[in-house]
Structure formats: structure tokens, C-alpha cells
Motif scaffolding. Structure first.
Motif, short mmCIF file in Angstrom:
data_model
loop_
_atom_site.label_atom_id
_atom_site.label_comp_id
_atom_site.label_asym_id
_atom_site.label_seq_id
_atom_site.Cartn_x
_atom_site.Cartn_y
_atom_site.Cartn_z
N GLU A 173 12.23 3.28 -7.34
CA GLU A 173 11.11 3.28 -6.55
C GLU A 173 10.14 2.61 -7.53
O GLU A 173 9.61 3.12 -8.59
CB GLU A 173 10.78 4.68 -6.30
N PRO A 174 9.52 1.54 -7.32
CA PRO A 174 8.43 0.71 -8.15
C PRO A 174 7.32 1.51 -8.10
O PRO A 174 6.67 1.12 -9.30
CB PRO A 174 8.39 -0.60 -7.55
N GLY A 175 6.79 2.22 -7.20
CA GLY A 175 5.58 3.08 -7.16
C GLY A 175 4.39 2.09 -7.42
O GLY A 175 4.36 0.85 -6.93
N LYS A 179 1.54 -2.36 -6.71
CA LYS A 179 0.28 -2.55 -5.95
C LYS A 179 -0.44 -4.03 -6.41
O LYS A 179 -1.22 -4.48 -5.41
CB LYS A 179 -0.63 -1.44 -6.24
N PRO A 180 -0.55 -4.27 -7.69
CA PRO A 180 -1.31 -5.47 -7.95
C PRO A 180 -0.79 -6.80 -7.42
O PRO A 180 -1.41 -7.73 -7.08
CB PRO A 180 -1.09 -5.64 -9.60
N ILE A 183 -2.04 -6.77 -3.69
CA ILE A 183 -3.46 -7.06 -3.67
C ILE A 183 -3.64 -8.47 -4.01
O ILE A 183 -4.62 -9.32 -3.44
CB ILE A 183 -4.31 -6.27 -4.79
N ALA A 184 -3.09 -9.15 -5.04
CA ALA A 184 -3.12 -10.38 -5.42
C ALA A 184 -2.58 -11.16 -4.19
O ALA A 184 -3.34 -12.51 -3.76
CB ALA A 184 -2.15 -10.76 -6.61
N SER A 185 -1.69 -10.98 -3.52
CA SER A 185 -1.14 -11.65 -2.36
C SER A 185 -2.19 -11.76 -1.47
O SER A 185 -2.44 -12.87 -0.69
CB SER A 185 0.12 -11.24 -1.96
N ASN A 200 -8.00 3.71 0.84
CA ASN A 200 -6.53 3.40 0.84
C ASN A 200 -5.87 4.79 1.10
O ASN A 200 -4.74 5.04 0.64
CB ASN A 200 -6.02 2.70 -0.23
N HIS A 201 -6.57 5.90 1.66
CA HIS A 201 -5.99 7.26 1.79
C HIS A 201 -4.67 7.20 2.52
O HIS A 201 -4.57 6.63 3.77
CB HIS A 201 -6.94 7.99 2.53
#
Length: 201
Positions: A173-175, A179-180, A183-185, A200-201
């Protein structure tokens, strides 16, 4: 790389036969083993994996053969009878960096031993082009001696070889580390702005 090997045998009609073929060799050893993968074995016990599977049609060289048969009542030989030259395909080039992979593998092996981790993996990308420079993981295997020292484990009733599968297929599981990239994409696609706020709840 592929090394040329030769086999000498008795030819029909009392001559010699030299067959020139190829075998796969991996000078980088365990580094990049996961992404390079393994070719299928002749017995059909192992399917091709990694780049070996993806580039199989580009990696198959043509075997060669030369026969020297006795002619003219054993007073000479015809060295060119049945000559077939061994053909070599053009090299398949990638962006993979064997030196970087060897360094990463050493660091991963040390970290795995230090923290007593079941596995560890690392990926390096060229931020300018998106090219994959290295995919490395431990446990791993030596593609020059597949099967030697490779452990197996049972997951959900299926037996798999530890260290053979690509790290991307491992149940990790990359967890939050992914996320970066999300968001970058989104920023690159213009779906978000740098000043935008959202829950982002």
C-alpha cells in the motif's frame, strides 16, 4: 546481452558440424532483475516476464550452422556445405541505468537487513522526460541463475516465487507517498490551480 555459444557434433557422412547459437547473459547481475525479467524456459515451466517478455520478438537472434563433409573419396572436405551464418539483431535500448540500479540495490539490501523488513523497493524517474531510470527491489534473484536461492510463499492459496514478480505487483500500500503524483498530474492537466483550496475529507 546475448553471448554466442558453439556446439560441435558428429555430422552425417563422417564430417563435423558446428552449430552457433545464443544464450542470454546479464552482466549487471541482480540489479534490474525485476524489470528485465526472465525468458521462458524450454520446458514450459516458466513464462517470460518483464522486458524479456515485452521485447522477445526483438531479442531472438538467428542461430548459425556450418558442416564440413568428406568429399572425393576422403581426399578433401567442403567447408562451405550447409553454411548458415549466425545473425544478430540490433540492440534494444532503454533509459535504464545499471549503475544507479546497482547503487539502489545495495542501499535497499542494507535497509532491509537493518530494519528487518520483509521487502523494500525504489523507483527513479527522469523528471524532464518521465523515463524510468531504475526499478529495484529486494528480495530479488540472479537472472543468470534463475531458481537458485529463490524462496516461495503462499498467498490466497496460490504459490508465488518471492523476488521474481515485479514490485508493482506486490501487495504493498503506497499510502500518502502517491499523493504528490496525483496532485502534480492534476496541476499539469489544468484541473487544479496552485492557489485552489479544497476539502479532502
Amino acid at each position: 546481452r546475448q553471448e554466442r555459444v558453439g556446439v560441435v557434433g558428429d555430422g552425417r557422412a563422417g564430417g563435423l558440424r558446428l552449430e552457433r547459437g545464443w544464450r542470454r547473459a546479464y552482466p549487471q547481475g541482480r540489479a534490474l532483475a525485476h524489470v528485465i525479467g526472465l525468458p521462458a524456459n524450454a520446458a514450459g515451466e516458466r513464462a517470460a516476464s518483464g522486458l524479456e517478455a515485452a521485447c522477445e520478438a526483438l531479442l531472438v537472434n538467428q542461430n548459425g550452422r556450418r558442416r564440413a563433409l568428406r568429399v572425393a573419396g576422403d581426399h578433401g572436405v567442403d567447408p562451405m556445405l550447409g553454411f548458415e551464418p549466425a545473425g544478430e539483431r540490433a540492440a534494444v535500448r532503454t533509459a535504464l541505468d545499471a549503475s544507479l540500479a546497482a547503487f539502489a540495490r545495495a542501499e535497499l539490501a542494507e535497509a532491509q537487513a537493518r530494519f528487518k523488513a520483509a521487502s523494500a523497493c525504489a523507483v527513479a524517474l527522469d523528471v524532464r522526460t518521465g523515463d524510468v531510470l531504475m526499478i529495484e527491489a529486494v528480495p530479488d534473484y540472479d537472472p543468470n541463475a534463475p531458481g537458485e536461492g529463490m524462496q516461495t510463499r503462499e498467498i490466497r492459496g496460490k504459490v508465488e516465487t518471492v523476488g521474481w514478480m515485479m514490485p508493482a505487483l506486490w501487495p504493498l500500500e503506497p499510502g500518502s507517498t502517491v499523493k504528490p503524483f496525483v496532485i502534480a498530474s492534476a496541476l499539469q492537466a489544468g484541473l487544479l490551480s496552485e492557489t485552489e483550496r479544497f476539502d479532502n475529507h
